[in-house]
Design an enzyme around this catalytic site. Structure first.
Site, short mmCIF file in Angstrom:
data_model
loop_
_atom_site.label_atom_id
_atom_site.label_comp_id
_atom_site.label_asym_id
_atom_site.label_seq_id
_atom_site.Cartn_x
_atom_site.Cartn_y
_atom_site.Cartn_z
N CYS A 190 33.61 83.19 11.41
CA CYS A 190 33.17 81.79 11.28
C CYS A 190 31.96 81.52 12.17
CB CYS A 190 34.31 80.86 11.64
SG CYS A 190 34.97 81.22 13.27
N GLU A 241 40.03 74.48 11.45
CA GLU A 241 38.89 75.29 11.89
C GLU A 241 38.30 75.93 10.65
OE1 GLU A 241 37.93 75.44 14.99
OE2 GLU A 241 39.61 74.31 15.77
P1 NAP Z 1 41.23 80.35 3.01
O1 NAP Z 1 41.19 80.99 1.68
O2 NAP Z 1 40.87 78.93 3.09
O3 NAP Z 1 42.71 80.63 3.57
C1 NAP Z 1 43.11 80.21 4.86
C2 NAP Z 1 44.63 80.10 4.88
O4 NAP Z 1 45.02 78.97 4.10
C3 NAP Z 1 45.36 81.30 4.26
O5 NAP Z 1 46.57 81.49 4.92
C4 NAP Z 1 45.60 80.83 2.84
O6 NAP Z 1 46.65 81.51 2.19
C5 NAP Z 1 45.93 79.38 3.07
N1 NAP Z 1 45.76 78.52 1.90
C6 NAP Z 1 45.03 78.73 0.79
N2 NAP Z 1 45.15 77.67 -0.05
C7 NAP Z 1 45.95 76.78 0.54
C8 NAP Z 1 46.44 75.49 0.19
N3 NAP Z 1 46.14 74.89 -0.97
N4 NAP Z 1 47.24 74.85 1.07
C9 NAP Z 1 47.56 75.42 2.25
N5 NAP Z 1 47.13 76.64 2.62
C10 NAP Z 1 46.33 77.32 1.80
O7 NAP Z 1 40.27 81.06 4.04
P2 NAP Z 1 40.07 82.61 4.29
O8 NAP Z 1 39.32 83.15 3.14
O9 NAP Z 1 41.38 83.24 4.64
O10 NAP Z 1 39.15 82.61 5.59
C11 NAP Z 1 37.76 82.56 5.53
C12 NAP Z 1 37.24 81.21 5.95
O11 NAP Z 1 37.78 80.90 7.23
C13 NAP Z 1 35.75 81.15 6.14
O12 NAP Z 1 35.23 79.99 5.56
C14 NAP Z 1 35.55 81.10 7.65
O13 NAP Z 1 34.37 80.51 8.08
C15 NAP Z 1 36.76 80.37 8.07
N6 NAP Z 1 37.11 80.66 9.46
C16 NAP Z 1 36.91 79.66 10.36
C17 NAP Z 1 37.19 79.87 11.70
C18 NAP Z 1 36.97 78.77 12.71
O14 NAP Z 1 37.49 78.88 13.80
N7 NAP Z 1 36.26 77.72 12.38
C19 NAP Z 1 37.68 81.11 12.14
C20 NAP Z 1 37.88 82.10 11.19
C21 NAP Z 1 37.59 81.85 9.84
P3 NAP Z 1 46.34 82.64 1.07
O15 NAP Z 1 45.65 83.76 1.79
O16 NAP Z 1 47.68 83.00 0.57
O17 NAP Z 1 45.47 82.00 0.04
#
Ligand code: NAP
Length: 491
Positions: A279, A245
């Protein structure tokens, strides 16, 4: 804070920790373990070892544990709201709504205990059947984001567990405490040892290792598109099923015959709920030229009246961290360099006392934004948005669809022809007509293009965690006739 591996709470094996900052004050609010690869191995091993037993327990027994976790959360929900406010900077109403969402999701998914069904299909000849069973997939790795740190944990744990999978949960490093609190409720509710494991640490350090681990069957991640793309490339090793997502760039469309007050209320929610860090946040505002002046005047007036600062008494809280604040500022300065007209906001608010170092930004709107600009093409994920006027339906639909993301979209109009035409033509997973979001548990939350793969919620979301197994049975009791096997060989 500790890690939960195989039923034991412990520090990281190397004793390393990371800091967590309060976004409203910029001060350290605590530390949490930075798990090593060895910790990851132990957590995944524990999940794999407990898989068979958890599956054999049956879905009704599993649902009782989820219901119990829900009841425990209901009982002490104020604690969770408090953590959400401190850890994420949510204003009280947002924290309350998010906990409502957690409770709703646990209830909704637990109710699936008696709804997991399969098929019995006729075989090719008489006295033959194919039994199609839905069975648990195996070890699920759940990676959650910080923007809805409680709801996203619930939306992953409940469907994964009710369907008989075991879980390793790694929350965002920006919101580990919310996730830990929820995990403790599941433990108190009786989730067996090893069935739910909890590790914390930087995704950039342990993420690749977790998702590519050979014992992992499903990776469910809510987060950015870049992380999603990385996970796609890293899981070629284990072919894990992916539920991703990812980002959004929702168009918010106000047509000439819209109820402008309803459109404004919904827009203020869609754009500034959670400080624009959602999101499904409105990320592009398209207004019909005949009502544009009126709507934009109403909007600017509303923005100038919004209170920002102390989350307890404000309309909007801070951004999650310093880097998110700097990204927001970059969008604004690039738009200004391009000569884009700023209609309201455009800077950090002047705050005093304990909030002066918080990550706050004014609600900001730009006018006459060009379709190819970053403001209209890249996910801002903050309280800043661009707007443009449109004059005909085809232009509106073409501009709405002109995005690499395809999650939510909003349309306000009383024209029924446009409602049906746009619903059909707009290539987004969610189309909200004359109403705000967010999505419901019984809806399937999914997106087109770079918004990801698969989805969450509804029976379709449940099925993402199940494998369809096919058992072929011959119960004719007669001798088999197999043309390619010569009968003389069978003595
Ligand atoms: P993110 O930086 O991509 O992190 C998401 C999760 O993935 C965190 O637990 C992060 O851990 C982990 N992660 C980071 N790098 C990774 C890797 N190489 N391998 C595996 N896991 C990894 O996203 P965010 O900043 O937390 O969230 C914001 C984004 O989420 C926005 O783009 C938003 O649109 C999207 N979002 C989408 C939805 C939907 O339903 N479509 C809902 C909510 C949010 P760390 O924090 O330790 O880096």
């Amino acid at each position: 804070m500790k890690l939960l591996i195989d039923g034991q709470w412990s520090d990281a094996e190397n004793n390393e920790t990371l800091n967590k900052y309060n976004p409203a004050t910029g001060k350290i609010m605590g530390t949490f373990p930075s798990a090593s690869r060895k910790d990851v191995d132990r957590a995944i091993d524990a999940a794999e070892e407990s898989f068979e037993k958890w599956g054999e327990m049956g879905s009704v027994a599993r649902s009782k544990i989820i219901y119990r976790a829900k009841e425990l959360i209901v009982k002490s929900r104020k604690e969770l709201e408090e953590i959400l406010m401190n850890e994420n900077g949510k204003i009280p109403v947002e924290a309350r709504q998010e906990v409502d969402g957690v409770i709703d999701q646990l209830q909704y998914y637990a109710e699936f205990a008696r709804k997991i069904t399969g098929d019995i299909v006729e075989g090719d000849t008489s006295f033959r059947k194919i039994f199609q069973y839905k069975v648990p997939s195996g070890v699920v790795v759940a990676l959650t984001p910080w923007n809805f740190p409680a709801a996203m944990v619930a939306r992953k744990l409940a469907p994964a567990l009710i369907t008989g999978n075991t879980v390793v949960l790694k929350p965002s490093s920006d919101t580990p405490f919310t996730a830990e609190w929820i995990v403790k409720k599941f433990v108190e509710a009786g989730v067996p040892r090893g069935t739910l494991n909890f590790i914390t640490g930087k995704g950039s350090e342990i993420g690749d290792y977790i998702v590519s681990h050979k014992k992992v069957s499903v990776v469910t991640m809510t987060g950015s598109t870049s992380t999603g793309q990385r996970i796609v490339s890293k899981t070629s090793a284990n072919m894990a099923k992916l539920i991703l997502e990812l980002g959004g760039k929702a168009p918010f469309m106000v047509w000439k015959d819209a109820d402008l007050k309803n459109a404004l209320r919904s827009f203020l929610w869609a754009k500034f709920w959670n400080t624009g860090q959602s999101c499904i946040a409105a990320e592009r505002l398209y207004v019909h030229e005949q009502v544009s002046e009126k709507f934009m005047t109403m909007l600017v007036k509303a923005l100038k009246g919004m209170k920002i600062g102390n989350p307890l008494t404000s309309d909007m809280g801070p951004l999650i961290n310093k880097s998110a604040l700097e990204i927001t500022e970059k969008f604004v300065s690039e738009a200004e360099t391009r000569g884009t007209k700023i209609l309201s906001g455009g800077k950090r608010p002047q705050l005093s006392g304990e909030f002066q170092n918080g990550y706050f930004y004014e609600p900001t709107v730009f006018g006459d934004v060009e379709q190819d600009s970053d403001l209209f093409q890249e996910e801002v994920f903050g309280p800043v948005i661009g707007s443009a006027t449109v004059s005909d339906e085809d232009e509106l639909i073409a501009k709405a669809n002109d995005s690499k993301y395809g999650l939510a979209s909003y349309l306000f109009t009383s024209d029924h022809n446009l409602i049906f035409k746009a619903s059909e033509k707009i290539r987004f997973g969610e189309v909200y007509i004359n109403m705000p979001g967010p999505e419901s548990s019984q809806g399937y939350h999914t997106g087109f293009r770079l918004t990801g793969q698969a989805g969450e919620g509804s029976k379709y979301g449940i099925e993402e965690y199940l494998k369809l197994k096919n058992v072929y049975v011959d119960y004719s009791g007669s001798q088999l006739r197999i043309e390619t096997v010569r009968e003389e060989l069978i003595q």
